[in-house]
Design an enzyme around this catalytic site. Structure first.
Site: not given
Length: 217
Positions: A56, A82-84
């Site tokens: 996400a 967690v997509k960064l």
């Protein structure tokens, strides 16, 4: 190689989960926007379908904002990744999440040097965009091979997640280059099982079987 489906369509995810060869899901704000639904609601629903990794993506571009959004996303379910973005701010946020034991997917990677930094920052996954490199006449599969060599050289634990995949051929290239994961649009996943010779052979088999007049049951 593992397969993640790149979609925010809950119905599609349910359908592919039934095949047994899906290993995770990747999403982003653009995909959720196409669905017309609330972002957090969609992520929550997807995580309720499976305990597989669900990437996400944050929308913030500064480290502090990424951390705030990432912690909110990680609080939805244990399988949220967690997509960064692969920027200095994103790498700082990645380091923070690594120290907190929260998995990350560092995305928009276009060079081996960027992938090296992502690994040093402790990323769980790095996402090289091979299709977009092909768009500017560079070989995306070559980047995957370079990253694989570097990670093997130094025993990095970061997994290579081939992204921006547009065709079955891209999936083949990713597997040959040693990618750990390919995140693939639903339509491309379905095409992996298709081949014209398979269909032709099946049609011939059925025709021959009908000529026998027999039945197995």
């Amino acid at each position: 190689m593992k397969f993640f489906v790149d979609t925010a369509d809950v119905g599609v995810i349910k359908d592919l989960l039934d095949t047994g060869f899906l290993d995770g899901v990747t999403t982003n704000p653009s995909l959720v926007a196409k669905s017309g639904r609330d972002f957090l609601e969609v992520i929550t629903e997807i995580c309720g379908l499976t305990d597989m990794p669900v990437s996400a993506e944050v929308s913030a571009v500064d480290t502090e904002g990424m951390i705030l959004e990432g912690e909110r996303l990680a609080g939805i379910a244990e399988n949220v990744v967690v997509k960064l973005p692969l920027t200095l701010d994103g790498l700082r946020a990645c380091r923070h999440f690594r120290q907190k034991g929260i998995r990350t997917n560092v995305t928009l990677c276009f060079s081996a040097n960027q992938a090296l930094l992502a690994a040093k920052a402790g990323a769980t996954y790095v996402s090289p965009f091979i299709g977009r490199l092909d768009d500017i006449n560079l070989e995306g599969s070559h980047l995957l091979g370079d990253i694989r060599t570097i990670y093997n050289n130094y025993d990095f634990e970061t997994r290579i997640l081939a992204a921006s995949i547009r065709s079955a051929n891209h999936v083949n290239q990713a597997a040959l280059a040693g990618a750990d994961v390919a995140t693939v649009p639903p339509g491309v996943i379905r095409k992996l099982a298709e081949h014209p010779l398979t269909q032709n052979g099946l049609a011939q088999f059925l025709s021959d079987w009908q000529d026998t007049g027999q039945s197995i049951v």
